[in-house]
Scaffold this motif. Sequence first.
Motif, mmCIF file in Angstrom:
data_model
loop_
_atom_site.group_PDB
_atom_site.id
_atom_site.type_symbol
_atom_site.label_atom_id
_atom_site.label_comp_id
_atom_site.label_asym_id
_atom_site.label_seq_id
_atom_site.Cartn_x
_atom_site.Cartn_y
_atom_site.Cartn_z
ATOM 1 N N LEU A 1 12.632 -7.038 -12.328
ATOM 2 C CA LEU A 1 12.253 -7.910 -11.219
ATOM 3 C C LEU A 1 13.030 -7.491 -9.989
ATOM 4 O O LEU A 1 14.188 -7.080 -10.078
ATOM 5 N N ALA A 2 12.394 -7.588 -8.820
ATOM 6 C CA ALA A 2 13.064 -7.179 -7.589
ATOM 7 C C ALA A 2 12.633 -8.050 -6.421
ATOM 8 O O ALA A 2 11.525 -8.598 -6.403
ATOM 9 N N LEU A 3 13.535 -8.171 -5.459
ATOM 10 C CA LEU A 3 13.262 -8.843 -4.197
ATOM 11 C C LEU A 3 13.350 -7.816 -3.078
ATOM 12 O O LEU A 3 14.293 -7.029 -3.027
ATOM 13 N N VAL A 4 12.374 -7.843 -2.197
ATOM 14 C CA VAL A 4 12.367 -6.937 -1.049
ATOM 15 C C VAL A 4 12.569 -7.767 0.211
ATOM 16 O O VAL A 4 11.775 -8.673 0.508
ATOM 17 N N PHE A 5 13.659 -7.488 0.936
ATOM 18 C CA PHE A 5 13.999 -8.201 2.164
ATOM 19 C C PHE A 5 13.482 -7.386 3.342
ATOM 20 O O PHE A 5 13.879 -6.232 3.539
ATOM 21 N N SER B 1 10.028 -1.725 -10.993
ATOM 22 C CA SER B 1 9.459 -0.380 -10.984
ATOM 23 C C SER B 1 8.707 -0.094 -9.691
ATOM 24 O O SER B 1 8.612 1.058 -9.265
ATOM 25 N N VAL B 2 8.170 -1.130 -9.061
ATOM 26 C CA VAL B 2 7.527 -0.976 -7.757
ATOM 27 C C VAL B 2 8.594 -0.806 -6.677
ATOM 28 O O VAL B 2 8.528 0.088 -5.836
ATOM 29 N N ALA B 3 9.603 -1.668 -6.716
ATOM 30 C CA ALA B 3 10.673 -1.621 -5.709
ATOM 31 C C ALA B 3 11.450 -0.317 -5.759
ATOM 32 O O ALA B 3 11.994 0.129 -4.747
ATOM 33 N N ALA B 4 11.500 0.305 -6.930
ATOM 34 C CA ALA B 4 12.247 1.564 -7.070
ATOM 35 C C ALA B 4 11.672 2.677 -6.203
ATOM 36 O O ALA B 4 12.360 3.661 -5.910
ATOM 37 N N ARG B 5 10.426 2.524 -5.785
ATOM 38 C CA ARG B 5 9.794 3.542 -4.942
ATOM 39 C C ARG B 5 10.013 3.271 -3.449
ATOM 40 O O ARG B 5 9.475 3.978 -2.602
ATOM 41 N N MET B 6 10.789 2.245 -3.134
ATOM 42 C CA MET B 6 11.045 1.890 -1.735
ATOM 43 C C MET B 6 12.429 2.347 -1.311
ATOM 44 O O MET B 6 13.346 2.435 -2.121
ATOM 45 N N ALA C 1 0.802 -1.227 0.000
ATOM 46 C CA ALA C 1 0.000 0.000 0.000
ATOM 47 C C ALA C 1 0.830 1.270 0.000
ATOM 48 O O ALA C 1 0.492 2.234 -0.686
ATOM 49 N N SER C 2 1.909 1.288 0.744
ATOM 50 C CA SER C 2 2.663 2.532 0.894
ATOM 51 C C SER C 2 3.386 2.961 -0.379
ATOM 52 O O SER C 2 3.794 4.112 -0.506
ATOM 53 N N VAL C 3 3.547 2.035 -1.332
ATOM 54 C CA VAL C 3 4.177 2.401 -2.609
ATOM 55 C C VAL C 3 3.230 2.169 -3.781
ATOM 56 O O VAL C 3 3.629 2.234 -4.937
ATOM 57 N N GLU C 4 1.965 1.881 -3.485
ATOM 58 C CA GLU C 4 0.960 1.647 -4.526
ATOM 59 C C GLU C 4 1.433 0.594 -5.520
ATOM 60 O O GLU C 4 1.540 0.838 -6.718
ATOM 61 N N GLY C 5 1.731 -0.575 -4.993
ATOM 62 C CA GLY C 5 2.173 -1.662 -5.849
ATOM 63 C C GLY C 5 1.644 -2.998 -5.379
ATOM 64 O O GLY C 5 0.877 -3.090 -4.421
ATOM 65 N N ILE D 1 11.657 -2.230 5.783
ATOM 66 C CA ILE D 1 12.459 -2.827 4.713
ATOM 67 C C ILE D 1 13.915 -2.910 5.159
ATOM 68 O O ILE D 1 14.489 -1.926 5.608
ATOM 69 N N GLU D 2 14.502 -4.069 5.013
ATOM 70 C CA GLU D 2 15.927 -4.225 5.290
ATOM 71 C C GLU D 2 16.748 -3.831 4.071
ATOM 72 O O GLU D 2 17.639 -2.993 4.140
#
Length: 239
Positions: A97-101, A66-71, A47-51, A86-87
């Motif tokens: 493609l991205a992984l969020v830890f 493109s979603v992770a780029a806003r984090m 929700a906080s990055v609208e993704g 987010i770590e």
Amino acid sequence: MQPARFCLALVLLAAFAPARALLIRADRDDAEYLELASRYGAAVRLASVEGEGALIAPRWVLTAASVAARMRASEALRVADRDVRIETVFSHPDASLALVFLRDAVDGVEPMPIYRENDETGKAIVIVAHGPTGVIGDKTTRVKMDRRTRAAINTIDRVETRAFATRVKPADEASDLQGAATAAEVGHPAFIETKTGIFVAGIGLAPAGDWEPYLRVSAFADWIDTTMFKAAQAEAAKK
């Protein structure tokens, strides 16, 4: 369009997509799409990055770059109605493609593993998204802004090395619960169900006409495994 150019177009389209929506068939009850979604809790709204993304391990979210780029690291991310920090964010060097830890596990949500087989052609997938909805092909109907989770069933019609795509079909050729992502949809997961369970098979990019492309998760399994393993090693070394 040549395969290489097709893949490049998918990546470029994904980079410029805004908010989300999942369109449904005019001759089906919306309640069916809502009910189907209840089986796929691993499809999470960021929700906080609208993704959108998929929880593939208690502390790992797979999404579009493109979603992770806003984090940003250390900031609070609202995942599935829970606030987590987010770590680290890891973006693939040459794919969207991205992984969020995450610093902590997302409680109350069961992760779903990634799909690793090389047999996606012709398989049914379940796509899941949150937010506005409307009717496929009906441009006069006002979009409903209820932010509820819906799931739809489509078929993989085209497979390339790193991507696969579904095609939005006429009602008489489509699945009973066909759904259509809009140009605003990015990061939403596609699931494949087998005898051994439900797996994350694709991460959605922006549609190109009637074609809806997904990054093919099986093609990136080695990168996903290596990234998660190295992050765990680095964390253990700090402790």
